[in-house]
Design a protein around this motif. Structure first.
Motif, short mmCIF file in Angstrom:
data_model
loop_
_atom_site.label_atom_id
_atom_site.label_comp_id
_atom_site.label_asym_id
_atom_site.label_seq_id
_atom_site.Cartn_x
_atom_site.Cartn_y
_atom_site.Cartn_z
N ARG A 1 49.04 42.40 20.42
CA ARG A 1 48.48 43.12 19.28
C ARG A 1 48.09 42.18 18.15
O ARG A 1 47.09 42.63 17.43
CB ARG A 1 49.45 44.06 18.63
CG ARG A 1 49.56 45.25 19.71
CD ARG A 1 50.80 46.26 19.36
NE ARG A 1 50.85 47.42 20.27
CZ ARG A 1 50.12 48.41 20.63
NH1 ARG A 1 48.91 48.55 20.10
NH2 ARG A 1 50.46 49.14 21.64
N LYS B 1 40.55 46.02 23.14
CA LYS B 1 41.11 46.89 23.86
C LYS B 1 41.95 46.19 24.95
O LYS B 1 43.10 46.81 25.34
CB LYS B 1 40.30 47.88 24.67
CG LYS B 1 39.48 48.80 23.50
CD LYS B 1 38.62 49.65 24.28
CE LYS B 1 37.67 50.25 23.06
NZ LYS B 1 36.61 50.92 23.78
N LEU C 1 38.91 48.63 32.06
CA LEU C 1 39.67 49.16 30.92
C LEU C 1 40.29 50.19 31.36
O LEU C 1 41.36 50.83 31.24
CB LEU C 1 38.93 49.04 29.79
CG LEU C 1 38.66 47.74 28.88
CD1 LEU C 1 37.86 47.79 27.63
CD2 LEU C 1 40.18 47.02 28.46
N ARG D 1 34.36 47.50 31.44
CA ARG D 1 34.52 48.89 30.86
C ARG D 1 35.23 49.47 32.14
O ARG D 1 36.42 50.22 32.02
CB ARG D 1 33.50 49.65 30.69
CG ARG D 1 33.49 51.00 30.19
CD ARG D 1 32.27 51.75 29.87
NE ARG D 1 31.95 51.52 28.50
CZ ARG D 1 30.80 50.70 28.22
NH1 ARG D 1 30.06 50.53 29.31
NH2 ARG D 1 30.73 50.30 27.08
N ARG E 1 45.09 44.59 23.65
CA ARG E 1 46.07 45.76 23.18
C ARG E 1 46.80 46.05 24.24
O ARG E 1 48.13 46.39 24.44
CB ARG E 1 45.41 46.92 22.44
CG ARG E 1 45.06 46.46 20.93
CD ARG E 1 44.25 47.59 20.27
NE ARG E 1 45.27 48.67 20.00
CZ ARG E 1 46.00 48.61 18.95
NH1 ARG E 1 46.08 47.84 17.99
NH2 ARG E 1 46.80 49.84 18.74
N GLY E 2 46.10 46.30 25.63
CA GLY E 2 46.52 46.74 26.89
C GLY E 2 47.70 45.65 27.26
O GLY E 2 48.62 46.05 27.94
N GLU F 1 44.47 53.11 26.34
CA GLU F 1 44.30 53.54 24.98
C GLU F 1 43.19 54.33 24.93
O GLU F 1 43.13 55.60 23.96
CB GLU F 1 44.44 52.35 24.04
CG GLU F 1 45.66 51.82 23.85
CD GLU F 1 45.81 50.89 22.36
OE1 GLU F 1 44.69 50.99 21.60
OE2 GLU F 1 46.86 50.30 22.49
N GLY F 2 42.09 53.80 25.36
CA GLY F 2 40.79 54.71 25.08
C GLY F 2 40.26 55.64 26.17
O GLY F 2 40.58 55.40 27.54
N TYR G 1 35.34 52.94 18.00
CA TYR G 1 37.11 52.82 18.27
C TYR G 1 37.76 53.15 16.84
O TYR G 1 38.88 53.76 17.12
CB TYR G 1 37.15 51.15 18.47
CG TYR G 1 38.69 50.89 18.35
CD1 TYR G 1 39.27 50.80 19.74
CD2 TYR G 1 39.28 50.10 17.29
CE1 TYR G 1 40.67 50.37 19.68
CE2 TYR G 1 40.55 49.75 17.38
CZ TYR G 1 41.28 49.82 18.76
OH TYR G 1 42.51 49.58 18.50
#
Length: 859
Positions: free
Chosen positions: A692, A684, A652, A649, A687-688, A854-855, A715
């Motif tokens: 994808r 995640k 990320l 976490r 995707r980072g 993204e998050g 999500y």
């Protein structure tokens, strides 16, 4: 189920001379599987062909036999039926003599088959036909015959009681009373008793459903209507008025006269009457007691009564011809066995079976419902982790008792007490409700016992069936605090006076901590880690599943109680578990538990590093130091999953996606794929890294898997929020909230953000207060900035969002929108210097958004 056509499976052979009687039977049968006359034929089908076709597919061949009703057609049908009985031995034959006819005038081959008595009414014949039809299906398809395990011992007990009664008491048992909570299987047991315990009697006796609060008048109307073949509304009113005007003795005599009809047929009568078999006090209704007394002279009358209220024991014992039996919850092993019987084998997950059985709380009806859910597409994994549907079914079963005026307020409070503190003595319960007289409390306990809602266990202590406890603990009301305070005072007093049962130590501990009181030195002397651990764990998970002040309260209690472990002797595993729950609860409140971390490090507990890093991450936002601590901790054994989860976490949040993937790789794929939260982190990270396609594959693979932490739904909610689909986002938030271990505080922030975008500011103040209480100041600033955008106040929005030090995509998006709004302000458009700066900032924000994480904290 059989795929055979059911049309024509019940063939009624009769003469036109008997049609008026036969039609009384036909009207109660299903026309879809009944061959009766020309109405049962297909259009244009020849009569003889239709008759042969009907008999060839016969399950039950019914001959209405009368001397005057002889005809060539009936003789032909009998001959065809004889052939059919040879070709298909499973075919059932039923002969119904009419007008004084007997088996002596039947063909020889038919004389050995089941024959109704001349006194059979049309409804009696209908029930017999249905019984034979079901027996035919059972014989043809034995694999579909349903087993009902779990009541074998009780069934044998009842059978022996019926056999021994006349020898031991000199009286025949006229009535067997089955009591218990709804869904415990009383109706199923009654049917089994009719078949096995009353083996010498005819099957297919009537089953009457009396209104819950009905009386003798309702019994009479049900009996009379059945025997008469139906009543018009005028006839029903006339019968009601006439019966109600009779004395109790006269009412009982009329009821007995009706019951004697089925006694003459040698059949058992089953009556479901939930609450009306006893008065509000501890007595039988006069009409019912008189009926039981009159039954003592009628040994041939046999009743099975299904009730939720137990009959008064003293009156039952005095009568001698009534015995009652209580159906308790089934054990977990039996529930698991029921599920293996009911669930389609390909959907059965043996690993999840014990977890689901535990949620069912020994309640057979819930087991059947759960099997239905699984067979309908719900995976056992999802039900084990998110059993909302199972619990909702149980709540519905008991809803009427809880919400309607069946139980008094004191009875509800007693149930609530026993749901939290099982196995309390009557003296403790009376002291806990000292604002009521002891006599009142005792009477209410008796009443609850009569309702089968509480039982007396070993030593005379009261306990609540698991299904009742499960439901009532979920019912929130404002008496909970009083209950905890009252029971804490009572148990502490008894403990101080050396009167407390040692088995109630956990109850005392929970009561004291929950009421916010101090644990006495005397109690501390006898406490062990084993006594504390389950209470600490319970408080910890209550805090996780709650929100706002409730969560804060549970976490504070958990932390306060866990600190006791630092002065106790016990196994390292137990001490470490207790301290972890307490320390993490403190971190969730925004404070560093310095003393606990120091103690854990001195004892070389690996959890100390996790707690320290968790505080640095959540409160100080010191991601670099937290990641160093966790990286070092991962080199040791133990506590790996939690360390990997938190370290990933952090990576990320700081955009270090490759490090996030490297950290996740420390967990084998087989284990990682079982954890939706870890899979979502990998999604995640991929995707980072702009991978994808692999991220999409992972997402597709977990969409139907259990989401214990609500990560998948969270999500999806964040994606919907990014794309402006606010209604969809809120639906995903609601799904995430149902996950058993989802973070309700973070979800409240996400939900509030969605509501703000829709222009709803109603939850802004409370959510910001919650975020700050959990030391999440940045979330509060972002919400305030969103609210300002809704009001077109770009200045306030800009001011709030600039207070967020580490901005994720959502923070940057809010700041970008504030800048857009700023560039629409006439004052800015008149100032070239300010406009140029705003445009430059807008471009910079676009660049940051392109590479932003993204998050946010909730995505």
């Amino acid at each position: 189920m059989t795929t055979e056509s059911l049309k024509g499976t019940i063939f009624l052979s009769h003469s036109n001379k008997d049609k008026s009687f036969v039609e009384k039977v036909v009207k109660s049968l299903d026309p879809a599987n009944t061959f009766y006359d020309i109405k049962s034929m297909d259009a244009g089908q020849p009569t003889l062909e239709a008759m042969k076709s009907g008999i060839e597919s016969t399950a039950v061949f019914v001959l209405f036999h009368s001397v005057e009703g002889q005809s060539p057609w009936v003789d032909l049908e009998k001959s065809l039926a004889e052939i059919q009985s040879i070709v298909r031995p499973a075919t059932k034959i039923l002969v119904c003599p009419l007008g004084g006819a007997s088996h002596h005038t039947l063909p020889l081959w038919m004389s050995r088959y089941f024959t109704t008595a001349p006194s059979f009414k049309p409804n009696d014949i209908v029930r017999t036909i249905r019984h034979l039809y079901q027996k035919y299906l059972d014989d043809r398809h034995p694999d579909l015959v349903r087993q009902h395990p779990g009541r074998e011992v009780l069934q044998r007990q009842i059978s022996l009681a019926l056999m021994r009664s006349s020898a031991t008491t000199g009286k025949v048992v006229n009535a067997v009373v089955l009591t218990g909570v709804q869904g415990m299987g009383r109706g199923t047991l009654a049917a089994d008793l009719v078949r096995d315990a009353y083996r010498g009697m005819r099957q297919a006796g009537p089953v009457f459903e009396i209104p819950p609060g009905g009386d003798g008048t309702d019994w009479h109307l049900q009996f009379f209507s059945d025997l008469a073949g139906g009543l018009t509304s005028d006839q029903a009113e006339e019968q009601k008025l006439a019966f109600a005007s009779l004395s109790d003795q006269e009412q009982a005599t009329f009821l007995l006269n009706s019951l004697e009809h089925w006694a003459a047929l040698n059949q058992v009568v089953t009556i479901r009457h939930r609450w009306g078999l006893r008065n509000k006090g501890n007595t039988l209704p006069p009409w019912f007691k008189e009926l039981l007394i009159q039954l003592q002279t009628k040994p041939q009358v046999r009743l099975i009564l299904i009730s939720e209220r137990q009959l008064p024991r003293t009156e039952v014992e005095a009568l001698g011809n009534v015995q009652q039996f209580h159906l308790e919850e089934l054990d977990a092993a039996t529930i698991q066995f029921i599920l293996t019987l009911r669930v389609v084998p390909r959907f059965l997950d043996p690993l999840r079976l014990p977890q689901i059985a535990e949620k069912i709380n020994g309640h057979p009806a819930t087991a059947n419902f759960t099997a239905y859910l699984i067979n309908s597409g719900r995976s056992m994994e999802s039900l084990a982790l998110a059993p909302d549907a199972v619990l909702a079914f149980q709540d519905k079963v008991l809803q009427e008792l809880y919400e309607k005026n069946v139980l008094s307020e004191l009875q509800k409070r007693i149930l609530k007490l026993l749901s939290w503190f099982p196995k309390l003595s009557i003296s403790i319960i009376c002291e806990a409700f000292s604002d009521h007289s002891k006599e009142t409390v005792v009477e209410e306990l008796w009443e609850l016992s009569d309702f089968s809602l509480i039982d007396q266990s070993e030593g005379g202590k009261y306990k609540v069936p698991a299904v009742v406890s499960s439901t009532y603990r979920r019912k929130q009301n404002n008496v909970d605090a009083d209950i905890f305070e009252n029971i804490a005072a009572v148990l502490r007093k008894q403990f101080d006076e050396d009167r407390l049962d040692y088995d109630l130590i956990e109850s005392l501990l929970l009561a004291i901590v929950s009421s916010g009181e101090t644990i006495s030195p005397k109690l501390l002397q006898i406490l062990t880690p084993g006594r504390i651990e389950p209470v600490v764990e319970s408080l910890y998970y209550e805090g996780i599943s709650a929100g706002g002040e409730d969560a804060k309260l549970s976490f504070n209690r958990c932390h306060a109680l866990s600190k006791l472990a630092m002065s106790m002797k016990g196994s390292d595993d137990s001490i470490e578990n207790i301290l972890f729950f307490g320390a993490d609860a403190r971190v969730r409140l925004g404070s560093r538990p310095d003393d606990m971390i120091d103690f854990m490090r001195r004892r070389a507990f690996v959890t100390a590093e996790y707690i320290d890093a968790s505080y640095l991450f959540h409160s100080n936002r010191d991601f670099e130091t937290a990641s160093k601590i966790l990286s070092k901790s991962l080199q040791a054994t133990g506590f790996k999953i939690r360390n990997v989860r938190l370290l990933t976490r952090i990576y990320l949040r700081t955009g270090q996606f490759q490090l996030a993937l490297d950290t996740l790789s420390k967990i084998p794929d087989v284990r990682l794929l079982r954890d939706t939260g870890l899979v979502m982190m990998k999604v995640k990270a991929l995707r980072g890294m702009r991978n994808r396609s692999d991220a999409a594959k992972l997402l597709y693979g977990i969409q139907d898997k259990p989401d214990e932490y609500g990560e998948y739904s969270t999500y999806q909610a964040s994606v919907a929020l990014r794309e402006g689909r606010f209604e969809d986002a809120i639906k995903h938030v609601e799904a995430a909230k149902r996950a058993p271990r989802s973070n309700k505080a973070i979800l409240s922030v996400l939900e509030c953000a969605c509501e703000l975008e829709k222009g709803n500011l109603s939850s802004l103040t409370s959510t910001c207060a919650l975020a700050r209480a959990m030391n999440r100041e940045a979330d509060a600033f972002q919400l305030q900035a969103r609210a300002a955008l809704v009001s077109k106040d770009w200045r306030s929005s800009e001011e709030y969002i600039q207070k967020v030090n580490r901005k994720d995509w959502f923070d940057l998006n809010v700041e970008y929108r504030a800048t857009e709004l700023k560039l629409q302000d006439p004052e800015i458009l008149r100032d070239p210097v300010v406009k140029k700066a705003a445009l430059a900032k807008q471009e910079d924000l676009l660049r940051q958004l392109a590479g932003a994480v993204e998050g946010s904290s909730f995505a």
